[in-house]
Structure formats: structure tokens, C-alpha cells
Design an enzyme around this catalytic site. Structure first.
Site, mmCIF file in Angstrom:
data_model
loop_
_atom_site.group_PDB
_atom_site.id
_atom_site.type_symbol
_atom_site.label_atom_id
_atom_site.label_comp_id
_atom_site.label_asym_id
_atom_site.label_seq_id
_atom_site.Cartn_x
_atom_site.Cartn_y
_atom_site.Cartn_z
ATOM 1 N N HIS A 151 0.849 -1.189 0.000
ATOM 2 C CA HIS A 151 0.000 0.000 0.000
ATOM 3 C C HIS A 151 0.882 1.236 0.000
ATOM 4 O O HIS A 151 1.904 1.293 0.692
ATOM 5 C CB HIS A 151 -0.918 0.008 1.220
ATOM 6 C CG HIS A 151 -2.079 0.942 1.076
ATOM 7 N ND1 HIS A 151 -2.021 2.260 1.466
ATOM 8 C CD2 HIS A 151 -3.317 0.749 0.568
ATOM 9 C CE1 HIS A 151 -3.184 2.839 1.212
ATOM 10 N NE2 HIS A 151 -3.994 1.950 0.670
ATOM 11 N N HIS A 152 0.501 2.248 -0.786
ATOM 12 C CA HIS A 152 1.344 3.435 -0.963
ATOM 13 C C HIS A 152 1.518 4.210 0.339
ATOM 14 O O HIS A 152 2.470 4.982 0.496
ATOM 15 C CB HIS A 152 0.755 4.340 -2.048
ATOM 16 C CG HIS A 152 1.780 5.098 -2.830
ATOM 17 N ND1 HIS A 152 2.892 5.670 -2.249
ATOM 18 C CD2 HIS A 152 1.863 5.392 -4.157
ATOM 19 C CE1 HIS A 152 3.612 6.277 -3.184
ATOM 20 N NE2 HIS A 152 3.021 6.116 -4.343
ATOM 21 N N SER A 153 0.613 4.029 1.297
ATOM 22 C CA SER A 153 0.759 4.742 2.567
ATOM 23 C C SER A 153 1.975 4.265 3.346
ATOM 24 O O SER A 153 2.435 4.951 4.265
ATOM 25 C CB SER A 153 -0.505 4.568 3.421
ATOM 26 O OG SER A 153 -0.739 3.196 3.698
#
Length: 554
Positions: free
Chosen positions: A200-202
Site C-alpha cells: 500500500h502506498h501509505s
């Protein structure tokens, strides 16, 4: 992950992969605090209360978690639920037990890869999500899908593409750390096996995550050491704070130095105004590259890639006296133009030559120095933050591309060089980062997400490039053949990414599967554009040598 729950509604049951997790018992327990050093007998009683208080504070901080950054929170929003997919081709079949043992010693110990996102369910109006450490069960993260043996033996490249495409519609369980390791243990045209790491990009920006993955590798020539990265380019220009000339340089040199900051301020102002206008209303013209309809961020993506020669790119760079990024921007100009004019082949050639269509890309810029490999290795070894900067510290930049038909292929490189030099003389990315944080504080995340959504939907594509190892490396004992990262979940139908590794560059396209049924033809257009540019640069270089020889005989 339940395949029945994650299957794409539009796909037939025969094309949906069945996931099988190989359960190999690996102890994932680890110490959460360093073991105290033995103390002298006389000071033990006096220091015991202080040590107990310090341990309690550490436990409280660990339980409370670390607040997510504004950019990390943005990637939780509905229209920006973004994932990074790093596809790695390997030279040997995957030893799953060895890979699990390697992850246990590295990724599992990284603070982000062993944390979940928690948001307080209390009545606080401005409750913010936090990173809270948890125990990692590798059975939840190492996934070995069962794919149709007929497909993997007759069309293995297509089987990998189809699996990754299906993966772009499969949700991720947010009750666990947000990463997965998918093993496709069959040979393709380029590799003996393939692994796909979905994150996930977070968890972090692309530069940080790629640096982390490289920190998990070792040099193939010497497995005891970390790989070598290419030397950082020597950046010049007003953005990078040109040193003030000495007084002995004279008044003209001092005036030029001051003027460079005036230019910097002017370019930044123009770029900021254009950025705000784009977020609100300024849209690119309709082309085959722009999203055909709303909701593209939720649709199935296809990831295709092609290996380009880094030597060819460097030859053009040297011939044109520019940078590798300048060449990549120019090749993108040429590749998009070649595809566009073939798709619009109904118009006459004379009319085509007069066209010059300007489309724009959203470019995410890491505005800090990437964490060093040794710092990341130490972070994973200790399983604690060690001062290495981590997270999503990114700004946005709007980078223009020009679709045109040029008789001279080198004109695409000249245009790319002008574009890059213009953007280097601007603080647009720094401004968008700080202003984005300010908007979040004043108006909330929804307002910031709305502005970003407008910027993405009014531009045409996403573009990025990253530098990889300069030598052959091994990933948990498996030799790496290629690295092909990309991203999905943002409102663009086309994403262009370049990734260097040893003497090659991987061109990776993430496309809307329905809008680009000819995505491999688009790859061909990029590859053919580089070939023609390299050929033109060779002729131009030979011409210059001939002229030099002629004048040298006079």
C-alpha cells in the site's frame, strides 16, 4: 485473502486464480526492546526505577503508535487508494523457505511492514489514523497462487500479466500489515520465476520503498555486502542553491547569481498558478491517453514492460549533452507521438506535421534525500526507527509532454531537455508539499484530496523514473534478472515508469485494461522511438566528427 471475495466481478471463474499459501513454520517473535546491559551492583538499585520508567514510556509510545503523515492519509482516500506493485524477475526458481527466512530477518522487522493502520473509534472529531506495531504472520503475506498449468506452460508471459491484472482489483486486508509477497514459480521469456511485491502506498513513497527492497538484496559478486548504486548526479541550477560567487569574480557574476533567484521565484509563481488552475478547471485536450470516463482508478489495470538498453540512452545523453532523465522525457515524447499519429491515421501527413499537442503528466517528487541502504539495513536489524527518514515526503509537479511529428528524431530529445531544465528552475514540488500540509490542517483531508483529484483528472498521465543497482544483485539468494515497479489506484488511464538496473532500463506501463487493448503496441512505439533516436544521434555524432576532422586539416 479469500479468492471468492477478491475476484473481479467482470471476470469468468475460469480465469480467476486460486490462492494457495504454503505454510512453513517460521518463528516471527522478536524482542520489542533491547536487552538491558548488565550494570554494576552498586548502581543497580538506584537505576532500577529509572529503567522501569523508561521501559514504561517505551511501551506507552509503542501502544499509542506513530501518527500517519498527511500524504500517507491521502493514500487512504477513496479516489487515491494506491498500491505499488514491484515485479521482480528471478534467475532461479523461488525457494519459498529461503525467501521467508530472508523476509523474517528484514522486511518483517521494518516498523512500517510490521504495523497496521488504526483509527480511534472515540468521539474525537479530528481523530487521526496511526501506525501501531503488531505481530506478523508470514502465512498471511506469502502467497503462492495456483494457476492453470496449460496457461503457464503455453503463454507464461500472458499468465503473469493476467494475474497482476487480476491483483489490481483484489482488495487487501487492512487488519494486517499492508504488503504481500506473491510467488509465480514458473519460467517466462525473461526469467525462471517471478515475484510480485504489492505494498500500500501509505507505507512510503516509491523512492523509500525501492530503497528498502534494494536494502534486502546483496551483491551477486559478493553476497556479504550491499549492492552498489550509481553515483548521485551532480545537480546544478537555481533550485539547488548555487553558491554565491567570490568578490573576486566581479559585479557581473554577482548580478547573474542574484538574477538566478529572480528566475527561480518567477518560475515557481507561474508553476504554482498553473497547478492551482489545473486542480480547479484547466484540463488537457482529449487524446487516446486520457481516461475515457470517470472512475478509472477503480478499474482493472494491466502492467506491461519492455527492456531498453541503458547504453543506448547514455549514448544519446552524451551526444546531446544532457541527462538520462532528459533522454527519457524525450523518448516518452516520441513514443506518445508515434502511438497518437498511428491511432489518428485518417488525417493527412501535412496536417499531422503542423500539430503540436501539449499534454501533461502528474509527477510525484521525493523532496528529501532517499534513506541510505546501510541506514535501512540497520533499521530492519534493530526493528526500530534509527533516525532514517521514512514515509511519504512528496510534492507534486506538472510535467508537460509534446505530441508532434518531427522529421528529426533528436528534436524530441531537445524538447525533453528544455522541459526538464525549465522544471529544475522551480520550487513547484516544495510548494505543493507544504501547501498540501497547510490545506490538511486548515480544511481537512477531504479538501486536500479534492484538489489532488482535480489535478489528476485534468492531466493525462503519470510519469516517474528511479535508479536501481548498478551491479547484479540477489534477492534472498535468488539472482535478479529485472525490476519492474509500477502503481495503480490513482485516476489516470496511463502511467509511465522507467527503472534502471545494471546496464538496462525497464519501461513499465500501467494502463486501463479496457482502454488500451494494444498496450504492447504502445511498448513497441517507445522501443522503436529509442532506436530511431539512437540511430539519429549516431549519425549526428559521426557528422560532428567528420566536421572536426575537416577543420582540423585546414
Amino acid at each position: 485473502m479469500d479468492p471468492a471475495a477478491t475476484a473481479d466481478p467482470g471476470s469468468s471463474s475460469s480465469s480467476t486464480p486460486t490462492l494457495r499459501k504454503r505454510r512453513i513454520s517460521v518463528d516471527t517473535s522478536r524482542e520489542t526492546a533491547p536487552r538491558p546491559e548488565p550494570e554494576e551492583e552498586g548502581s543497580m538499585a538506584a537505576s532500577a526505577p529509572a529503567a522501569a520508567a523508561a521501559a514504561a514510556r517505551r511501551r506507552d509510545l509503542e501502544a499509542a503508535g506513530e501518527p500517519m503523515s498527511p500524504a500517507g492519509r491521502l493514500f487512504r482516500e477513496k479516489h487515491f487508494n494506491c498500491y505499488i506493485v514491484a515485479v521482480i524477475g528471478l534467475g532461479t526458481a523461488v525457494d519459498v523457505a529461503a525467501a521467508r527466512a530472508g523476509m523474517e530477518a528484514t522486511l518483517v522487522r521494518h516498523p512500517r511492514f510490521s504495523s497496521i493502520q488504526v483509527k480511534d473509534d472515540d468521539a474525537r472529531k479530528n481523530a487521526k489514523p496511526r501506525w501501531v506495531r503488531t505481530t506478523v504472520n508470514l502465512d498471511d503475506h506469502v502467497i503462492v497462487p495456483y494457476l492453470d498449468p496449460a496457461a503457464t506452460s503455453t503463454k507464461p508471459d500472458q499468465a503473469v500479466e493476467d494475474y497482476l491484472s487480476w491483483l489490481s482489483t483484489a482488495p487487501m486486508d487492512h487488519s494486517r500489515p499492508l504488503w504481500e509477497f506473491h510467488v509465480l514459480n514458473f519460467p517466462t521469456s525473461e526469467a525462471t520465476a517471478t515475484v510480485a511485491i504489492r505494498m500500500h502506498h501509505s507505507l512510503g513513497d516509491g523512492v523509500s520503498l525501492l530503497s528498502l527492497l534494494i536494502a534486502c538484496t546483496r551483491s551477486a559478486a559478493d553476497p556479504a555486502r550491499l549492492p552498489e548504486l550509481p553515483p548521485a548526479p551532480r545537480r546544478a541550477g537555481p533550485v539547488y542553491a548555487r553558491p554565491r560567487p567570490p568578490l573576486s569574480a566581479g559585479f557581473v557574476a554577482f548580478a547573474l547569481w542574484l538574477w538566478s533567484y529572480v528566475v527561480l521565484a518567477w518560475h515557481t509563481l507561474v508553476d504554482v498558478v498553473c497547478f492551482v488552475a489545473t486542480a480547479w478547471f484547466l484540463s488537457d485536450p482529449r487524446t487516446p491517453f486520457m481516461a475515457a470516463s470517470e472512475g478509472v482508478e477503480f478499474r482493472r489495470k494491466r502492467f506491461v514492460h519492455r527492456t531498453l538498453s541503458l547504453d543506448d540512452v547514455k549514448f544519446v545523453k552524451n551526444a546531446m549533452k544532457c541527462t538520462v532523465n532528459d533522454v527519457l522525457i524525450g523518448v516518452t515524447n516520441a513514443g506518445l507521438s508515434r502511438y497518437y499519429f498511428r491511432k489518428t491515421s485518417g488525417s493527412n501527413n501535412e496536417g499531422k506535421k503542423s500539430q503540436n499537442i501539449r499534454v501533461r503528466s502528474a509527477l510525484l517528487v521525493n523532496i528529501r534525500r532517499a534513506p541510505g541502504l546501510h541506514a535501512l539495513t540497520e533499521m530492519m536489524a534493530s526493528s526500530k526507527n534509527n533516525g532514517a527518514k521514512w514515509g511519504n515526503l512528496i510534492g507534486y509537479m506538472i510535467l508537460p509532454f509534446h505530441i508532434a511529428m518531427h522529421d528529426d528524431p533528436l528534436e524530441y530529445i531537445r524538447q525533453g531537455k528544455r522541459t526538464a531544465e525549465r522544471k529544475k528552475a522551480s520550487l513547484e514540488a516544495v510548494f505543493t508539499y507544504w501547501s498540501g500540509n497547510l490545506i490538511v490542517k486548515l480544511f481537512g483531508m477531504k479538501a486536500a484530496a479534492a484538489l489532488c483529484y482535480g489535478m489528476f483528472t485534468n492531466t493525462t498521465l503519470s510519469f516517474s523514473s528511479m535508479v536501481g543497482p548498478a551491479e547484479k544483485v540477489e534477492f534472498y539468494g535468488h539472482p535478479i534478472v529485472y525490476i519492474a515497479p509500477s502503481v495503480y489506484g490513482h485516476p489516470h488511464a496511463l502511467t509511465v515508469h522507467y527503472q534502471s538496473y545494471t546496464n538496462s532500463i525497464k519501461l513499465v506501463l500501467a494502463v486501463d485494461d479496457a482502454q488500451f487493448p494494444d498496450s504492447h503496441q504502445l511498448l513497441d512505439d517507445f522501443a522503436e522511438s529509442l532506436r530511431l533516436i539512437r540511430q539519429a544521434a549516431s549519425k549526428d555524432d559521426k557528422k560532428k566528427l567528420d566536421q572536426h576532422s575537416f577543420f582540423g586539416t585546414m
